[in-house]
Enzyme design. Structure first.
Site, mmCIF file in Angstrom:
data_model
loop_
_atom_site.group_PDB
_atom_site.id
_atom_site.type_symbol
_atom_site.label_atom_id
_atom_site.label_comp_id
_atom_site.label_asym_id
_atom_site.label_seq_id
_atom_site.Cartn_x
_atom_site.Cartn_y
_atom_site.Cartn_z
ATOM 1 N N TYR A 61 2.956 12.074 -38.478
ATOM 2 C CA TYR A 61 2.474 13.164 -37.625
ATOM 3 C C TYR A 61 1.416 13.988 -38.344
ATOM 4 O O TYR A 61 0.266 13.995 -37.979
ATOM 5 C CB TYR A 61 3.649 14.040 -37.181
ATOM 6 C CG TYR A 61 3.257 15.097 -36.188
ATOM 7 C CD1 TYR A 61 3.094 14.775 -34.847
ATOM 8 C CD2 TYR A 61 3.043 16.416 -36.585
ATOM 9 C CE1 TYR A 61 2.718 15.741 -33.917
ATOM 10 C CE2 TYR A 61 2.682 17.388 -35.674
ATOM 11 C CZ TYR A 61 2.518 17.043 -34.342
ATOM 12 O OH TYR A 61 2.144 17.999 -33.439
ATOM 13 N N SER B 30 0.649 12.789 -29.942
ATOM 14 C CA SER B 30 0.103 14.144 -29.883
ATOM 15 C C SER B 30 -0.861 14.348 -31.057
ATOM 16 O O SER B 30 -1.857 13.643 -31.158
ATOM 17 C CB SER B 30 1.243 15.158 -29.877
ATOM 18 O OG SER B 30 0.781 16.423 -29.503
ATOM 19 N N ASP C 181 0.740 15.112 -18.102
ATOM 20 C CA ASP C 181 0.735 15.741 -19.433
ATOM 21 C C ASP C 181 -0.200 16.944 -19.391
ATOM 22 O O ASP C 181 -1.421 16.803 -19.387
ATOM 23 C CB ASP C 181 0.267 14.735 -20.492
ATOM 24 C CG ASP C 181 0.448 15.268 -21.911
ATOM 25 O OD1 ASP C 181 0.660 16.494 -22.065
ATOM 26 O OD2 ASP C 181 0.375 14.471 -22.855
ATOM 27 N N HIS D 257 4.239 15.174 -21.598
ATOM 28 C CA HIS D 257 3.988 14.993 -23.023
ATOM 29 C C HIS D 257 5.164 14.330 -23.744
ATOM 30 O O HIS D 257 5.073 14.029 -24.923
ATOM 31 C CB HIS D 257 3.684 16.350 -23.653
ATOM 32 C CG HIS D 257 2.935 16.271 -24.945
ATOM 33 N ND1 HIS D 257 1.695 15.668 -25.063
ATOM 34 C CD2 HIS D 257 3.249 16.712 -26.197
ATOM 35 C CE1 HIS D 257 1.281 15.745 -26.310
ATOM 36 N NE2 HIS D 257 2.206 16.371 -27.022
#
Length: 725
Positions: free
Chosen positions: A497, A577, A660, A699
């Site tokens: 991430y 994301s 989203d 999302h």
């Protein structure tokens, strides 16, 4: 002639996955933006797919493009030989009973004594909220979101119980959207009250002790057709009195001069004090204001007393004892500490100079803290493994909570007069298991351990460290079958991430277990930009340091190859994301290093992200193209702007969803269109460059189980086709 017939027969027998994909035509238009760079330099940037930014619900043209792309992708995925095998594995692995940790339903002393928890029987699309008379009782169904829609796309998104346990404020989310609707349930009758609050997002509900109303946050109603794309501006903190229409709600706090700032409200447990923390984005640094709570409907009049009026440090309220406010802060402590402030002296003394330290900074990263039953529970990370320590309210050490292993822990919440608290432990080889913690004795009691049908003795999990480009030591976790020969050719999935102070800690995943059981290696790297080693780790991966995050990820891939765990042709990367941005950036910087790429709901257009929904909050993480000092840096790694004809990009399955409204799907639309165009207009091979667009999803939060299984099966089958043995 015979040779020709054999060749034709072989070609006919080839699956669609093995043939070049014919993509739909995506129109390109002449759109040029001019940005201001350093020293007044003008920078022109073309944006041929600007039209794909329109909301799919509002644009027939975009809707037609989505339908065409999805038809091509579905046909390709349906023909993958391992897809049904993964569907079967995932369905089996997901089909187990799972429960959340219970929580006290109402304040201790409320009658009757009750506990709430959520449970999923296995393949239910949404977990069900239950209410029982003990932490272990089955109880009765309180809310079943599966009854709200046939396709399971309306989810329970949050709950808050009144002090007496008689009322429950709950939030509903439809199709994965960040927008919430708040309703109030009469617990005894099971009926909803008339109260219905709309245009709510990014916040919870806090009841006043008298149960006559609660505090919440909302945004103005967006213009027609703009609900899923308009920027989140002009947040208001409000008090709602039960029985009143929403238009009568009292605005407790707003800041019209700074519509792009965000504010969150905290109410002391005794209902005496209100605290507002104001931030400019997603960074933890905040301003702090306080005042006496005047009693719900009267709260619109009192003046706020400023405690902190800059954005230099984090001050996060966690508890109070009378006028003593407990705060988590990074002031003079990059790894954070716990302090107190005497609210009775607010406005009379200098806030920073009168803080009293309760829990000092340590070498470990302080993640969170709570005050429950007269004990301060402090959760730390030590090399990405959870550690929980206890302190008295004045800071005397009381020892550690013994945890089952190297993993993650969630919980330790509750009331100040509680005698118990609850927590959940999980790791890559340990499904979420819940415990009751007796505060007086310090003993943990097992409440619920799910049977996931996996023999974990057949798998190995280990934590390693590797060096990034600049010599930084980065942790990485590896999970695989013990009988797997690490010969450099193993199908390997590398996930990360790297942003927003978010720590990626060990946790069980039915989806990832299907990949590992199938014979794949799972590698999870803890990159800079996250919170694994405190704010310095975060700072090293944000703004003009963002390339460090990409370098860390590339170094992880190179380490996996050097250690002969895998090779580039067998290495896949995944992120969602901010992690989708990560995958998009590294696959455009090092396309030679990966055998397949899975960028999910990613931030792909780094010049325009801040003009949609929550994007304006991310400027303190990324900067923005409005800043002349940042425009060239952003252009240097923006995935959409760095797709180049003539480059053979790895097989890629971009994923997004039509609802989203966190990272709007235009990012993925434009990135996929650019990839396909680059391949079509050059001699760059025929690797599939596809986009999978989920309908009635957002999302990620609230996605029904059926959709989760289908998506995971598509992803793993795609990877097995391209990086499999």
């Amino acid at each position: 002639m015979l040779r020709r017939h054999l060749a034709l027969a072989l070609l006919t027998a080839m699956s669609a996955a093995a043939r070049a994909v014919e993509y739909p035509v995506t129109d390109r238009e002449e759109v040029v933006d001019t940005y201001q760079g350093p020293g007044g330099k003008e920078i022109e940037v073309t944006d041929p797919y600007r039209w794909l930014e329109a909301d799919v619900r509002e644009s027939d043209r975009v809707a037609a493009w989505v339908a065409q792309q999805q038809a091509v992708t579905e046909a390709y995925l349906a023909d993958l030989p391992e897809r049904q095998s993964f569907v079967d594995e995932l369905t089996k692995l997901w089909n187990y009973e799972r429960r959340s940790a219970p929580s006290r339903f109402g304040k201790p002393g409320a009658s009757p004594e009750r506990y709430a928890y959520s449970k999923n029987d296995g393949l239910q699309n949404q977990s069900v909220l239950y209410l029982g008379d003990s932490p272990q009782s089955e109880g009765r169904v309180l809310i079943d979101p599966n009854q709200w829609s046939e396709d399971g796309t309306i989810a329970l998104a949050g709950t808050s119980t009144s002090y007496d346990g008689k009322l429950l404020a709950y939030q509903r989310s439809e199709a994965g959207s960040d927008w919430r609707v708040i309703r109030v349930l009469d617990v005894e009758t099971g009926n909803d009250l008339d109260d219905e609050l709309r245009w709510v997002k990014f916040g919870g509900v806090q009841w006043t002790p008298d149960g006559k109303g609660f505090y919440y946050s909302r945004y103005p109603e967006p213009e027609e057709g703009a609900a899923y794309q308009a920027s989140a501006l002009n947040r208001k903190l409000c008090y709602h009195q039960l029985g009143d229409p929403q238009e009568k709600d009292v605005v407790v706090y707003e800041d019209p001069e700074h519509p792009d700032w965000s504010a969150g409200l905290w109410l002391s447990e005794d209902g005496a004090w209100l605290v507002v923390a104001v931030s400019k984005g997603t960074d933890n640094q905040n301003r702090l204001y306080v005042r006496k709570a005047d009693g719900g409907a009267n709260d619109g009049g009192a003046d706020w007393i400023p405690l902190v009026e800059d954005f230099e440090n984090e001050f996060n309220p966690i508890a109070s004892e009378g006028d003593r406010l407990y705060l988590l802060t990074d002031q003079d402590a990059p790894q954070r500490r716990v302090v107190t402030f005497d609210l009775a002296r607010a406005g009379e003394v200098e806030f920073r100079d009168t803080l009293v330290e309760v829990v000092p900074e340590s070498a470990a990263t302080l993640e969170s803290a709570s005050l429950v039953g007269g004990v301060v529970f402090v959760q730390y990370l030590e090399d990405v493994a959870a550690v929980v320590r206890r302190y008295s309210p004045r800071g005397a050490p009381l020892g550690e909570v013994e945890l089952p292993g190297v993993g993650s822990v969630y919980g330790f919440g509750g009331w100040q007069d509680a005698t118990e608290t609850f927590y959940t432990y999980t790791s890559y080889d340990a499904p979420p298991t819940t415990y009751r913690y007796d505060i007086a004795s310090g003993e943990s009691t097992l409440l619920f351990q799910p049977d996931v049908g996996v023999d974990f003795s057949k798998f190995t999990v280990r934590r390693e460290f590797y060096e990034s480009k600049d010599g930084t030591r980065v942790p990485i976790f590896l999970t695989h079958r013990k009988d797997l020969e690490l010969n450099g050719n193993n199908p390997t999935l590398l996930y990360a991430y790297g942003g927003f102070t978010i720590s990626i800690t060990p946790g069980y995943s039915a989806s990832r277990m299907a990949w590992v059981e199938h014979g794949g290696v799972l590698a999870v790297a803890n990159l800079r930009g996250g919170g694994e080693y405190g704010e310095p780790w975060h700072e090293a991966g944000k703004l003009r340091n963002k390339q460090n995050v990409f370098d860390d990820f590339i170094a992880a891939a190179e380490w996996l190859v050097a250690e002969k765990i895998t090779s580039p042709e067998h290495l896949a990367i995944q992120g969602g994301s901010n992690g989708g941005l990560l995958v998009g950036a590294v696959m455009t910087q090092r396309p030679d290093l990966f055998g397949a790429c899975l960028p999910a709901v990613g931030v792909m257009d780094m010049l325009r992200f801040h003009t949609f929904t929550a994007g304006q909050f991310w400027r303190d993480e990324y900067g923005s193209s409005d800043d002349p000092a940042m425009i060239e840096y952003l252009l240097g790694y923006s995935p959409f702007h760095n797709v180049k004809p003539g480059v053979a990009y790895p097989p890629t399955l971009v994923t997004t969803a039509d609802t989203d409204d966190r990272v709007v799907p235009m990012h993925s639309f434009k990135f996929a269109a650019a990839l396909q165009h680059a391949q079509q207009t050059s001699e760059a091979g025929d690797n599939p460059l596809l986009i999978r667009i989920e309908s009635r999803a957002g999302h990620g939060a609230g996605t029904p189980t059926k959709k989760l299984i289908e998506q995971a099966a598509d992803l793993w089958a795609f990877l097995w086709e391209h990086v499999g043995p």
